[in-house]
Design a protein around this motif. Sequence first.
Motif, PDB file in Angstrom:
ATOM      1  N   LEU A   1      13.484  16.947   3.297  1.00  0.00           N
ATOM      2  CA  LEU A   1      14.706  16.872   2.502  1.00  0.00           C
ATOM      3  C   LEU A   1      14.502  16.182   1.158  1.00  0.00           C
ATOM      4  O   LEU A   1      15.064  16.605   0.144  1.00  0.00           O
ATOM      5  CB  LEU A   1      15.796  16.138   3.302  1.00  0.00           C
ATOM      6  CG  LEU A   1      16.286  16.824   4.578  1.00  0.00           C
ATOM      7  CD1 LEU A   1      17.289  15.929   5.300  1.00  0.00           C
ATOM      8  CD2 LEU A   1      16.933  18.172   4.250  1.00  0.00           C
ATOM      9  N   PHE A   2      13.710  15.122   1.152  1.00  0.00           N
ATOM     10  CA  PHE A   2      13.621  14.280  -0.044  1.00  0.00           C
ATOM     11  C   PHE A   2      12.209  14.155  -0.622  1.00  0.00           C
ATOM     12  O   PHE A   2      12.021  13.478  -1.624  1.00  0.00           O
ATOM     13  CB  PHE A   2      14.161  12.874   0.270  1.00  0.00           C
ATOM     14  CG  PHE A   2      15.567  12.868   0.784  1.00  0.00           C
ATOM     15  CD1 PHE A   2      16.636  13.110  -0.062  1.00  0.00           C
ATOM     16  CD2 PHE A   2      15.821  12.646   2.135  1.00  0.00           C
ATOM     17  CE1 PHE A   2      17.936  13.112   0.415  1.00  0.00           C
ATOM     18  CE2 PHE A   2      17.114  12.646   2.627  1.00  0.00           C
ATOM     19  CZ  PHE A   2      18.186  12.889   1.769  1.00  0.00           C
ATOM     20  N   GLY A   3      11.220  14.774   0.024  1.00  0.00           N
ATOM     21  CA  GLY A   3       9.857  14.698  -0.465  1.00  0.00           C
ATOM     22  C   GLY A   3       9.052  13.635   0.260  1.00  0.00           C
ATOM     23  O   GLY A   3       9.597  12.664   0.791  1.00  0.00           O
ATOM     24  N   TRP A   4       7.737  13.818   0.280  1.00  0.00           N
ATOM     25  CA  TRP A   4       6.874  12.917   1.039  1.00  0.00           C
ATOM     26  C   TRP A   4       6.891  11.497   0.491  1.00  0.00           C
ATOM     27  O   TRP A   4       6.722  10.528   1.242  1.00  0.00           O
ATOM     28  CB  TRP A   4       5.448  13.460   1.080  1.00  0.00           C
ATOM     29  CG  TRP A   4       4.731  13.481  -0.244  1.00  0.00           C
ATOM     30  CD1 TRP A   4       4.707  14.491  -1.152  1.00  0.00           C
ATOM     31  CD2 TRP A   4       3.928  12.431  -0.803  1.00  0.00           C
ATOM     32  NE1 TRP A   4       3.952  14.158  -2.247  1.00  0.00           N
ATOM     33  CE2 TRP A   4       3.445  12.892  -2.055  1.00  0.00           C
ATOM     34  CE3 TRP A   4       3.559  11.166  -0.363  1.00  0.00           C
ATOM     35  CZ2 TRP A   4       2.629  12.123  -2.869  1.00  0.00           C
ATOM     36  CZ3 TRP A   4       2.732  10.394  -1.177  1.00  0.00           C
ATOM     37  CH2 TRP A   4       2.282  10.861  -2.417  1.00  0.00           C
ATOM     38  N   ARG A   5       7.128  11.342  -0.801  1.00  0.00           N
ATOM     39  CA  ARG A   5       7.142   9.992  -1.392  1.00  0.00           C
ATOM     40  C   ARG A   5       8.291   9.159  -0.838  1.00  0.00           C
ATOM     41  O   ARG A   5       8.162   7.946  -0.648  1.00  0.00           O
ATOM     42  CB  ARG A   5       7.220  10.094  -2.910  1.00  0.00           C
ATOM     43  CG  ARG A   5       6.001  10.768  -3.547  1.00  0.00           C
ATOM     44  CD  ARG A   5       6.137  10.868  -5.058  1.00  0.00           C
ATOM     45  NE  ARG A   5       5.079  11.681  -5.635  1.00  0.00           N
ATOM     46  CZ  ARG A   5       3.870  11.227  -5.934  1.00  0.00           C
ATOM     47  NH1 ARG A   5       3.567   9.957  -5.731  1.00  0.00           N
ATOM     48  NH2 ARG A   5       2.959  12.039  -6.452  1.00  0.00           N
ATOM     49  N   ALA A   6       9.418   9.799  -0.565  1.00  0.00           N
ATOM     50  CA  ALA A   6      10.557   9.078   0.003  1.00  0.00           C
ATOM     51  C   ALA A   6      10.223   8.518   1.384  1.00  0.00           C
ATOM     52  O   ALA A   6      10.683   7.424   1.754  1.00  0.00           O
ATOM     53  CB  ALA A   6      11.770  10.007   0.084  1.00  0.00           C
ATOM     54  N   THR A   7       9.418   9.254   2.131  1.00  0.00           N
ATOM     55  CA  THR A   7       9.004   8.772   3.449  1.00  0.00           C
ATOM     56  C   THR A   7       8.140   7.522   3.323  1.00  0.00           C
ATOM     57  O   THR A   7       8.284   6.564   4.089  1.00  0.00           O
ATOM     58  CB  THR A   7       8.232   9.873   4.198  1.00  0.00           C
ATOM     59  OG1 THR A   7       9.040  11.053   4.256  1.00  0.00           O
ATOM     60  CG2 THR A   7       7.897   9.434   5.609  1.00  0.00           C
ATOM     61  N   PHE A   8       7.246   7.525   2.337  1.00  0.00           N
ATOM     62  CA  PHE A   8       6.414   6.342   2.094  1.00  0.00           C
ATOM     63  C   PHE A   8       7.282   5.138   1.713  1.00  0.00           C
ATOM     64  O   PHE A   8       7.053   4.011   2.181  1.00  0.00           O
ATOM     65  CB  PHE A   8       5.400   6.639   0.986  1.00  0.00           C
ATOM     66  CG  PHE A   8       4.119   7.261   1.475  1.00  0.00           C
ATOM     67  CD1 PHE A   8       2.902   6.642   1.261  1.00  0.00           C
ATOM     68  CD2 PHE A   8       4.129   8.470   2.162  1.00  0.00           C
ATOM     69  CE1 PHE A   8       1.710   7.206   1.712  1.00  0.00           C
ATOM     70  CE2 PHE A   8       2.948   9.043   2.613  1.00  0.00           C
ATOM     71  CZ  PHE A   8       1.738   8.416   2.389  1.00  0.00           C
TER      72      PHE A   8
ATOM     73  N   ALA B   1       0.832  -1.205   0.000  1.00  0.00           N
ATOM     74  CA  ALA B   1       0.000   0.000   0.000  1.00  0.00           C
ATOM     75  C   ALA B   1       0.866   1.254   0.000  1.00  0.00           C
ATOM     76  O   ALA B   1       0.558   2.244  -0.679  1.00  0.00           O
ATOM     77  CB  ALA B   1      -0.933  -0.005   1.206  1.00  0.00           C
ATOM     78  N   HIS B   2       1.969   1.226   0.748  1.00  0.00           N
ATOM     79  CA  HIS B   2       2.853   2.389   0.784  1.00  0.00           C
ATOM     80  C   HIS B   2       3.636   2.538  -0.515  1.00  0.00           C
ATOM     81  O   HIS B   2       3.918   3.666  -0.944  1.00  0.00           O
ATOM     82  CB  HIS B   2       3.796   2.294   1.983  1.00  0.00           C
ATOM     83  CG  HIS B   2       3.135   2.666   3.271  1.00  0.00           C
ATOM     84  ND1 HIS B   2       2.260   1.829   3.923  1.00  0.00           N
ATOM     85  CD2 HIS B   2       3.175   3.813   4.001  1.00  0.00           C
ATOM     86  CE1 HIS B   2       1.803   2.439   5.012  1.00  0.00           C
ATOM     87  NE2 HIS B   2       2.341   3.629   5.076  1.00  0.00           N
ATOM     88  N   ALA B   3       3.988   1.420  -1.133  1.00  0.00           N
ATOM     89  CA  ALA B   3       4.678   1.498  -2.416  1.00  0.00           C
ATOM     90  C   ALA B   3       3.771   2.114  -3.486  1.00  0.00           C
ATOM     91  O   ALA B   3       4.188   2.994  -4.252  1.00  0.00           O
ATOM     92  CB  ALA B   3       5.141   0.106  -2.850  1.00  0.00           C
ATOM     93  N   VAL B   4       2.522   1.680  -3.511  1.00  0.00           N
ATOM     94  CA  VAL B   4       1.562   2.252  -4.471  1.00  0.00           C
ATOM     95  C   VAL B   4       1.324   3.728  -4.159  1.00  0.00           C
ATOM     96  O   VAL B   4       1.271   4.575  -5.058  1.00  0.00           O
ATOM     97  CB  VAL B   4       0.239   1.466  -4.450  1.00  0.00           C
ATOM     98  CG1 VAL B   4      -0.815   2.153  -5.317  1.00  0.00           C
ATOM     99  CG2 VAL B   4       0.455   0.036  -4.925  1.00  0.00           C
ATOM    100  N   GLY B   5       1.198   4.050  -2.873  1.00  0.00           N
ATOM    101  CA  GLY B   5       0.996   5.439  -2.482  1.00  0.00           C
ATOM    102  C   GLY B   5       2.161   6.321  -2.884  1.00  0.00           C
ATOM    103  O   GLY B   5       1.971   7.484  -3.267  1.00  0.00           O
ATOM    104  N   ALA B   6       3.371   5.787  -2.813  1.00  0.00           N
ATOM    105  CA  ALA B   6       4.555   6.558  -3.190  1.00  0.00           C
ATOM    106  C   ALA B   6       4.622   6.806  -4.687  1.00  0.00           C
ATOM    107  O   ALA B   6       5.253   7.767  -5.135  1.00  0.00           O
ATOM    108  CB  ALA B   6       5.813   5.839  -2.726  1.00  0.00           C
ATOM    109  N   LEU B   7       3.977   5.956  -5.474  1.00  0.00           N
ATOM    110  CA  LEU B   7       4.052   6.049  -6.930  1.00  0.00           C
ATOM    111  C   LEU B   7       2.907   6.847  -7.552  1.00  0.00           C
ATOM    112  O   LEU B   7       3.070   7.431  -8.623  1.00  0.00           O
ATOM    113  CB  LEU B   7       4.060   4.642  -7.551  1.00  0.00           C
ATOM    114  CG  LEU B   7       5.321   3.801  -7.330  1.00  0.00           C
ATOM    115  CD1 LEU B   7       5.072   2.369  -7.778  1.00  0.00           C
ATOM    116  CD2 LEU B   7       6.504   4.397  -8.080  1.00  0.00           C
ATOM    117  N   THR B   8       1.750   6.863  -6.891  1.00  0.00           N
ATOM    118  CA  THR B   8       0.555   7.409  -7.549  1.00  0.00           C
ATOM    119  C   THR B   8       0.588   8.933  -7.676  1.00  0.00           C
ATOM    120  O   THR B   8       1.041   9.635  -6.764  1.00  0.00           O
ATOM    121  CB  THR B   8      -0.721   6.996  -6.790  1.00  0.00           C
ATOM    122  OG1 THR B   8      -1.857   7.472  -7.513  1.00  0.00           O
ATOM    123  CG2 THR B   8      -0.749   7.603  -5.387  1.00  0.00           C
TER     124      THR B   8
END
Length: 403
Positions: free
Chosen positions: A153-160, A81-88
């Motif tokens: 530092l790296f964006g919210w997607r990196a946190t996911f 779910a977090h991988a999909v969230g990071a990509l969408t």
Amino acid sequence: MPLALYLLALAVFAMGTSEFMLAGLVPDIASDLDVSVGTAGALTSAYAIGMIVGAPLVAAFARNWPTRTSLLSFILAFAAAHAVGALTPDFPVLFATRVVAALANAGFLAVTLTTAATLVSPDRKGRALAVLLSGTTTATVAGVPGGAVFGTLFGWRATFWTVAALCLPAALGVLKGISAGLVQEHAADGPASHTELATDGPALRTELAQLARPRLILVMLLGALVNAATFAGFTFLAPVVTDAAGLGELWVPVALVLFGVGAFTGVTVAGRLSDRHPGPVIAVAGPLLLIGWPALALLAAEPVALLTLVFVQGALSFALGSTLITRVLYEAAGAPTMAGSYATTALNMGAAVGPLLAATTLGTAAGTLGPLWSSGLLIAAALLIALPLRTTISTGRGIEVPR
């Protein structure tokens, strides 16, 4: 404590970080996906609702699965779910992934709370629960502030992506530490030993019937009230630090870390007492919490007093809360596959209701201090309910799980 328990706590840490990290990521998510901040904030509500609804439903659905299969499935679903969230690039898809992640989190907690009790002897449930909850408290100490910095530092997607990656060693721990098709069974005071998974356990209807037991409902209600008080104050701690105390924004993560360190301390100490001596924990922590939340509101303008009390309230809140949740596991001994879901539901009902109640006080004369006063009122309600029934909820040693 078994190594498998600490690896399960790592998964709880990843899930706790995910649950709380959005507080620092919502503005960036809103900007990136072209939605309002208020709309992005709905991601938090989606997660809370998924946790409340998901705990009993997912636990009931997976109750006949082998323990290892259940835990591994929930961890991998959470990571996916977090991988999909990071990509969408689409907010509705991200919203859906938060619901899926919450369901997986709820299912994992429901199963792992029960599993933790089977990995140790019956009189050490409280210590096992303390190890698991250390994952949540560590998330408030390191995961949430770290996630906010990492996102900046790296964006919210990196946190996911980071949260998804943390699930992998936990999944490996489940594969190595939980035997396929086996559960843990133990003598009353002896070490745990592997036995075959029982096939003649209580029916789902029988386990659900445990919810008609007044003692179980009582400790669930008290656990929910205490957790509501905890999250009412914790959720709105930032404006107290910046407005009431007049400190800079950099002091907000300091206050959050102090609360988390206090929470870790409280869970650790209570874990050693909640099995055999829950009464003293409740009798000491309850009244001190009742004094502490109003004291925090009254002394919020004094930075030293504020930061000291933030630590103390974190310790007392989690000491009392974890003790009551341990009592839920004991009182739900007749529901071996559903007990964890009852504890999870109580925790998350409090986590969802507390901030909502606290938010209504922000527009009153109390202003940013309103949530602290509401925390005190919630603790007062818990103590008023508990006082005449104190012998019922402070039974010393735990109840044996039926076999």
